[in-house]
Design a protein around this motif. Structure first.
Motif, PDB file in Angstrom:
ATOM      1  N   PHE A  25     -18.326 -22.035   2.577  1.00 42.75           N
ATOM      2  CA  PHE A  25     -19.427 -22.944   2.891  1.00 42.75           C
ATOM      3  C   PHE A  25     -20.159 -22.534   4.158  1.00 42.75           C
ATOM      4  CE2 PHE A  25     -16.904 -25.586   0.137  1.00 42.75           C
ATOM      5  CZ  PHE A  25     -17.822 -26.408  -0.502  1.00 42.75           C
ATOM      6  N   ASP A  26     -21.471 -22.404   4.042  1.00 45.12           N
ATOM      7  CA  ASP A  26     -22.313 -22.350   5.227  1.00 45.12           C
ATOM      8  C   ASP A  26     -22.257 -23.742   5.893  1.00 45.12           C
ATOM      9  OD1 ASP A  26     -24.554 -21.607   6.942  1.00 45.12           O
ATOM     10  OD2 ASP A  26     -25.751 -22.892   5.638  1.00 45.12           O
ATOM     11  N   MET A  27     -22.619 -23.842   7.170  1.00 41.99           N
ATOM     12  CA  MET A  27     -22.461 -25.130   7.864  1.00 41.99           C
ATOM     13  C   MET A  27     -23.763 -25.932   8.025  1.00 41.99           C
ATOM     14  SD  MET A  27     -20.619 -25.994  11.480  1.00 41.99           S
ATOM     15  CE  MET A  27     -21.976 -25.482  12.496  1.00 41.99           C
ATOM     16  N   ASP A  28     -24.741 -25.375   8.775  1.00 41.15           N
ATOM     17  CA  ASP A  28     -25.990 -26.113   9.021  1.00 41.15           C
ATOM     18  C   ASP A  28     -26.789 -26.244   7.726  1.00 41.15           C
ATOM     19  OD1 ASP A  28     -26.127 -26.688  11.924  1.00 41.15           O
ATOM     20  OD2 ASP A  28     -25.940 -24.517  12.107  1.00 41.15           O
ATOM     21  N   GLY A  29     -27.117 -27.466   7.355  1.00 40.98           N
ATOM     22  CA  GLY A  29     -27.892 -27.679   6.129  1.00 40.98           C
ATOM     23  C   GLY A  29     -27.034 -27.770   4.882  1.00 40.98           C
ATOM     24  N   TYR A  61     -36.593 -18.989   8.445  1.00 42.39           N
ATOM     25  CA  TYR A  61     -35.847 -18.062   9.308  1.00 42.39           C
ATOM     26  C   TYR A  61     -34.434 -18.549   9.584  1.00 42.39           C
ATOM     27  CZ  TYR A  61     -40.586 -16.404  10.188  1.00 42.39           C
ATOM     28  OH  TYR A  61     -41.862 -15.939  10.042  1.00 42.39           O
ATOM     29  N   GLU A  62     -34.059 -19.674   8.980  1.00 40.64           N
ATOM     30  CA  GLU A  62     -32.724 -20.225   9.211  1.00 40.64           C
ATOM     31  C   GLU A  62     -31.659 -19.159   8.972  1.00 40.64           C
ATOM     32  OE1 GLU A  62     -31.675 -23.522   6.700  1.00 40.64           O
ATOM     33  OE2 GLU A  62     -29.620 -23.487   7.431  1.00 40.64           O
ATOM     34  N   GLY A  63     -30.765 -18.995   9.956  1.00 37.39           N
ATOM     35  CA  GLY A  63     -29.696 -18.000   9.828  1.00 37.39           C
ATOM     36  C   GLY A  63     -29.978 -16.759  10.672  1.00 37.39           C
ATOM     37  N   VAL A 185     -21.646 -21.136  -0.853  1.00 38.22           N
ATOM     38  CA  VAL A 185     -22.557 -22.285  -0.927  1.00 38.22           C
ATOM     39  C   VAL A 185     -23.492 -22.225   0.279  1.00 38.22           C
ATOM     40  CG1 VAL A 185     -22.767 -24.794  -1.093  1.00 38.22           C
ATOM     41  CG2 VAL A 185     -20.749 -23.647  -2.047  1.00 38.22           C
ATOM     42  N   GLU A 186     -24.779 -22.074   0.011  1.00 36.91           N
ATOM     43  CA  GLU A 186     -25.786 -21.811   1.044  1.00 36.91           C
ATOM     44  C   GLU A 186     -27.039 -22.638   0.807  1.00 36.91           C
ATOM     45  OE1 GLU A 186     -26.727 -20.253   3.663  1.00 36.91           O
ATOM     46  OE2 GLU A 186     -25.085 -18.872   4.143  1.00 36.91           O
ATOM     47  N   ASN A 187     -27.751 -23.001   1.880  1.00 34.24           N
ATOM     48  CA  ASN A 187     -29.014 -23.722   1.723  1.00 34.24           C
ATOM     49  C   ASN A 187     -30.234 -22.893   2.107  1.00 34.24           C
ATOM     50  OD1 ASN A 187     -28.313 -23.865   4.569  1.00 34.24           O
ATOM     51  ND2 ASN A 187     -30.123 -25.158   4.734  1.00 34.24           N
ATOM     52  N   ALA A 188     -30.034 -21.726   2.746  1.00 31.64           N
ATOM     53  CA  ALA A 188     -31.183 -20.995   3.291  1.00 31.64           C
ATOM     54  C   ALA A 188     -31.405 -19.670   2.570  1.00 31.64           C
ATOM     55  CB  ALA A 188     -30.956 -20.724   4.776  1.00 31.64           C
ATOM     56  N   PRO A 189     -32.663 -19.228   2.472  1.00 32.70           N
ATOM     57  CA  PRO A 189     -32.951 -17.957   1.787  1.00 32.70           C
ATOM     58  C   PRO A 189     -32.127 -16.782   2.349  1.00 32.70           C
ATOM     59  CG  PRO A 189     -35.004 -19.126   2.245  1.00 32.70           C
ATOM     60  CD  PRO A 189     -33.920 -19.913   2.897  1.00 32.70           C
TER      61      PRO A 189
END
Ligand code: CA
Length: 245
Positions: A25-29, A61-63, A185-189
């Motif tokens: 899991f990614d964290m932010d978002g 640009y998230e990440g 599991v990610e929310n950013a491009p």
């Protein structure tokens, strides 16, 4: 729908099946609803230094590292990179502003799906570019009993950061996993790009304002529109993953 996504992944990566052992899991978002505050802090801080960075662009640009985000805007508006000193001042101002905002809430649906994953005997792991020292405490407070410290990947573990696959490759290494033994599991491009480049089945959860295509174009294998949406469909997806293809 899931079967087709799984088959496409297997074909593309040359595997016969997925033996699911961990979910990264990614964290932010994803685990925390922190992106609106990050985007707001970026937008306001850059304006203060005479640059234009919209909230939506901040999501694109998230990440990225702070330096990389600042230089994209500096190049566009001035035609040259920011100095080390400028980068330091801008990034510090952005961090200070972000820290003034109320602490981000746990993302709805996140604890529910994490609990189901853990109960199924699958290991949940966190892979984040964040380097906040209070990270582990916050994770333990908000998701008690879910994560193990020794399996976390943070800014301190990696050199390059997303979209480089390094953070996810590091997670595979820490977990003793093959790429076909995990999900991302990610929310950013850029996070999706990193997961795909690591050869892992990558699930995009579009919790922000960007169009779905920004995530699908980076190679996401599946897309959900929220964490509750992912939670609701988890059992069905898990069953599909366990079936020998
Ligand atoms: Ca994220």
């Amino acid at each position: 729908m899931y079967k087709e996504a799984i088959n496409n992944y297997l074909k593309k990566n040359g595997y016969n099946n997925i033996h699911l052992k961990a979910v990264l899991f990614d964290m932010d978002g994803v685990l925390f609803n922190s992106m609106p505050n990050h985007a707001e802090a970026w937008h306001r801080t850059m304006a203060q230094f005479g640059f234009t960075l919209s909230r939506e662009e901040a999501y694109m640009y998230e990440g990225r590292t702070g330096a990389s985000t600042i230089n994209i805007v500096s190049q566009r508006e001035r035609g040259y990179d920011a100095t080390e000193e400028e980068i330091h001042r801008i990034y510090q101002a952005k961090s200070e502003l972000f820290n003034q905002y109320p602490q981000s809430e746990r993302m709805p649906g996140a604890f529910e799906v994490l609990t189901k994953i853990k109960e199924a005997g699958i290991t949940p792991m966190v892979v984040t570019g964040s380097g906040q020292t209070s990270l582990l405490d916050r994770l333990n407070q908000n998701f008690p009993g879910i994560f193990k410290r020794e399996l976390m990947v943070t800014a301190f573990d990696v050199k390059f950061g997303k979209p480089n696959p390094e953070p996810y490759l590091m997670a595979l290494k820490k977990g003793g996993l093959q790429p076909n033994e995990a999900l991302v599991v990610e929310n950013a491009p850029l996070g999706v790009e990193a997961g795909v480049a690591a050869g892992i089945f990558t699930i995009a959860v579009n919790t922000g304002p960007l169009p779905d295509n920004t995530l699908l174009d980076k190679g996401a294998d599946l897309l959900f529109h929220s964490m509750p949406d992912f939670d609701i469909h988890w059992k069905e997806l898990e069953q599909e993953l366990q079936i020998k293809q």
